[in-house]
Design an enzyme around this catalytic site. Structure first.
Site, mmCIF file in Angstrom:
data_model
loop_
_atom_site.group_PDB
_atom_site.id
_atom_site.type_symbol
_atom_site.label_atom_id
_atom_site.label_comp_id
_atom_site.label_asym_id
_atom_site.label_seq_id
_atom_site.Cartn_x
_atom_site.Cartn_y
_atom_site.Cartn_z
ATOM 1 N N HIS A 96 -32.499 -7.182 -3.604
ATOM 2 C CA HIS A 96 -31.258 -6.414 -3.756
ATOM 3 C C HIS A 96 -31.103 -5.361 -2.666
ATOM 4 C CE1 HIS A 96 -27.744 -4.759 -5.702
ATOM 5 N NE2 HIS A 96 -28.280 -3.559 -5.664
ATOM 6 N N GLY A 97 -32.174 -4.652 -2.370
ATOM 7 C CA GLY A 97 -32.088 -3.645 -1.320
ATOM 8 C C GLY A 97 -31.787 -4.249 0.035
ATOM 9 N N ASP A 105 -31.794 -1.378 -13.983
ATOM 10 C CA ASP A 105 -31.110 -2.444 -13.271
ATOM 11 C C ASP A 105 -30.862 -2.030 -11.822
ATOM 12 O OD1 ASP A 105 -29.435 -4.989 -13.258
ATOM 13 O OD2 ASP A 105 -28.030 -3.484 -12.518
ATOM 14 N N ARG A 107 -29.709 -13.343 -12.879
ATOM 15 C CA ARG A 107 -31.031 -13.961 -12.926
ATOM 16 C C ARG A 107 -31.935 -13.312 -13.951
ATOM 17 N NH1 ARG A 107 -31.731 -14.474 -6.346
ATOM 18 N NH2 ARG A 107 -30.292 -16.205 -6.093
ATOM 19 N N HIS A 126 -36.828 -18.071 -6.868
ATOM 20 C CA HIS A 126 -36.705 -16.828 -6.113
ATOM 21 C C HIS A 126 -37.733 -15.792 -6.556
ATOM 22 C CE1 HIS A 126 -32.704 -18.752 -6.336
ATOM 23 N NE2 HIS A 126 -32.675 -18.466 -5.053
ATOM 24 N N SER A 142 -23.544 -9.939 -4.837
ATOM 25 C CA SER A 142 -23.001 -8.657 -4.387
ATOM 26 C C SER A 142 -21.817 -8.834 -3.438
ATOM 27 C CB SER A 142 -24.089 -7.843 -3.683
ATOM 28 O OG SER A 142 -25.188 -7.613 -4.520
ATOM 29 N N GLY A 170 -28.684 -3.128 -9.613
ATOM 30 C CA GLY A 170 -27.264 -2.970 -9.294
ATOM 31 C C GLY A 170 -26.725 -1.633 -9.773
#
Length: 588
Positions: free
Chosen positions: A412-413, A566, A553, A226, A455, A568
């Site tokens: 993540h976004g 981070d 990860r 990834h 998530s 998150g």
């Protein structure tokens, strides 16, 4: 990372890319693949599933094609649950895949050892077992670069999936019982080692930007599928030098002796030319020949990619007679054909009945109960706060993805945007008599169904726990809001097994809850409680920069994760900031 660089892709709307991928894949292979279930994310073998046979379900994020759906077909996987790009399928996708192939003797789930996949497949297994379907798991963990041998259970799965899927599929096709199929898949997992190298980044369809940066003369040794950083970055070597580096790490663990046999996979990551892959295989063979090790079978090509990433991985599986026999067992899938199936075998599949539609989630009507009405956060205001969170998450999408691109895979976004858009959509269906608990249940289902990454289960559990904590309330006052936040935080901790100091969203949630609880104990108003939570989250978010990651990860980075916030924790701060601003606006 140069955010001005834009990549070119032959796509339509990014939000439709998975549905269009599935439509194209099934349309190209109608004799092998079909779609079952309401979600449209369960790709099932036309041949393969049958009564009395263990069902084999594989799955993971898209962007790795031909993995995972490319391995669905007779003699290999019976179904694949298809996630968003670089994100695990959700429990609903996995459950539909399992229900479609259940032959009455249980199912084995195979997936890469990533936090999101483990969480989502575990939640799906819990639901299936409650329905009476026995489930076994095997999380592939072949990447020697992602953790030392003494912590190999933490290793991620990369191209070694190819061999583990093949062995499990063959065992099930031969009629082995559930426990035996699981044991053979585990044996393949133990016998398989991989390591990769990246020369250039890939880009997510939603962002069109490289997910990491690397110098023109550099390579990343041990890069993940990834785009997760590897174990080191150095000057680009020759093909033989790079191959030796990867092979040395693999041979150091497999302990292969002269006269023994292996299977070899040289895998391209998306944009590496076949000429380069064959040059690499040439060196692998030279090394094995020098050791007197026989190559029983070999594959060279793209079998587990990373969108358009430049680079390659090498996988070796040490063979015994059983693994050799299972590797040689015939299969027929879009990505892999081994041997040939007899006419009797081709006609031995069962005719499956269409799946029954899944039962909908009933809305909970709480009006018949005596609920606490004190507090200025009504259900309507609560919905406005949640809508505001969605707006702010979407506005900060690029920032959150940039943070994740440094220590993760850069999505993540994008993932949070998908989840919160689903929440916003479901909020449109809320009835006027629904409570905050009922709204939270809607939000949990929407987020979980839309988001397969870690998530999804984490936020779904947070919403469910938070709603339950205030189930005796119609409105929320300061104390009620503090209870809601504390339950959400505890849900995330319980589901994700993360603790303060691990460099996760918990490092923002815990100080936020502590500050909110202290404010509520002083008799603070709802706004004051949220302001305290927001400030606590901001402090916690900033503090993650000094932490070394121990979960997810980014844990593979070790000290390289220090110095970066981070993502998150950042999205937690954005969430609480938006909730606070929306409440202040509603009460002004």
């Amino acid at each position: 990372m140069n955010q001005d660089i834009k990549t070119k892709k032959l796509i339509n709307a990014p939000e439709n890319i998975i549905a269009e991928l599935i439509e194209g894949m099934v349309g190209a292979h109608p004799d092998m693949l079909r779609v079952e279930g309401e979600t449209g994310r369960a790709i099932v073998a036309v041949e393969g599933p049958r009564d009395g046979k263990v069902g084999i379900i594989v799955g993971g994020g898209s962007g790795h094609e031909p993995a995972f759906a490319g391995y669905v077909g007779r003699g290999l996987a019976d179904a694949a649950a298809v996630g968003n790009v670089f994100a695990s399928p959700s429990p609903s996708h996995i459950v539909e895949a399992a229900r479609a192939v259940d032959g009455g003797v249980g199912v084995v789930m195979l997936y890469g050892n990533y936090t999101g996949d483990v969480l989502n497949f575990t939640m799906a297994a819990e639901e299936l077992e409650q329905a009476g379907i026995p489930v076994r798991h095997v999380a592939v963990a072949d990447d020697v670069a992602s953790a030392p041998v003494e912590r190999k259970a933490e290793r991620r799965g990369i191209a070694g999936d190819f061999f583990v899927f093949k062995v499990a599929g063959a065992a099930a096709d031969l009629g082995e019982p559930l426990a035996r199929v699981e044991a053979l898949a585990q044996a393949a997992n133990e016998a398989t080692r991989s390591m990769g190298v990246a020369l250039g980044p890939c880009s997510l369809p939603q962002t069109g930007r490289p997910n990491f940066s690397i110098g023109d003369d550099e390579m990343e040794i041990g890069m993940g599928l990834h785009g997760e950083p590897g174990i080191r970055r150095e000057k680009l070597g020759t093909a033989d030098e790079v191959t030796d580096t990867l092979v040395d790490a693999i041979l150091a663990e497999l302990d292969i002796k002269a006269g023994e046999r292996v299977a070899v996979l040289v895998n391209g990551l998306g944009s590496t030319a076949q000429i380069e892959l064959y040059v690499i295989f040439r060196r692998v063979k030279q090394r094995l020949d020098a050791l007197g090790v026989e190559i029983h079978a070999s594959w060279v090509g793209e079998y587990a990619t990373s969108l358009e990433m430049a680079g390659a991985s090498i996988t070796l599986m040490k063979l015994d007679d059983t693994l050799k026999m299972l590797l040689d067992h015939p299969c027929r899938t879009p990505a892999l054909v081994v041997g040939g199936l007899s006419k009797a075998e081709e006609g031995s599949t069962r005719n499956r009945k269409p799946l029954k539609p899944a039962e909908g989630t009933a809305t909970v009507n709480e009006t018949s109960r005596a609920l606490i009405t004190e507090g200025d956060v009504t259900p309507a205001i609560f919905m406005a706060m949640m809508n505001a969170v969605g707006e702010q998450i979407i506005a900060e999408k690029n920032w959150l993805s940039e943070l994740d691109g440094i220590i993760g895979d850069g999505d993540h976004g994008v993932t949070m945007e998908i989840g919160w858009k689903a929440v916003q959509h479901t909020l449109k269906d809320v009835q006027t008599d629904e409570t905050i608990e009922s709204i939270c249940k809607r939000m949990a289902k929407a987020f979980l169904d839309a988001v397969g990454a870690s998530s999804g289960p984490l936020y779904a559990t947070a919403f469910l726990r938070a709603g339950t904590a205030v189930s005796n309330r119609l409105n929320l006052d300061g104390a009620g809001m503090a209870e809601w936040l504390a339950a959400a935080c505890q849900g995330i901790r319980d589901r994700g097994r993360a603790e303060p100091g691990d460099k996760t969203m918990i490092d923002a949630w815990v100080p936020a809850v502590e500050a909110a609880t202290q404010a509520a104990a002083r008799g603070a108003s709802t706004v004051e409680v949220l302001i305290a939570a927001r400030e606590g989250a901001e402090v916690g978010m900033k503090a993650t920069s000094a932490l070394e990651s121990r979960r997810g990860r980014s844990a593979k980075l070790g000290a390289r994760s220090v110095g970066h916030i981070d993502p998150g924790a950042a999205s937690t701060f954005v969430t609480l900031r938006a909730m606070t601003a929306a409440l202040e606006k509603a009460l002004s």
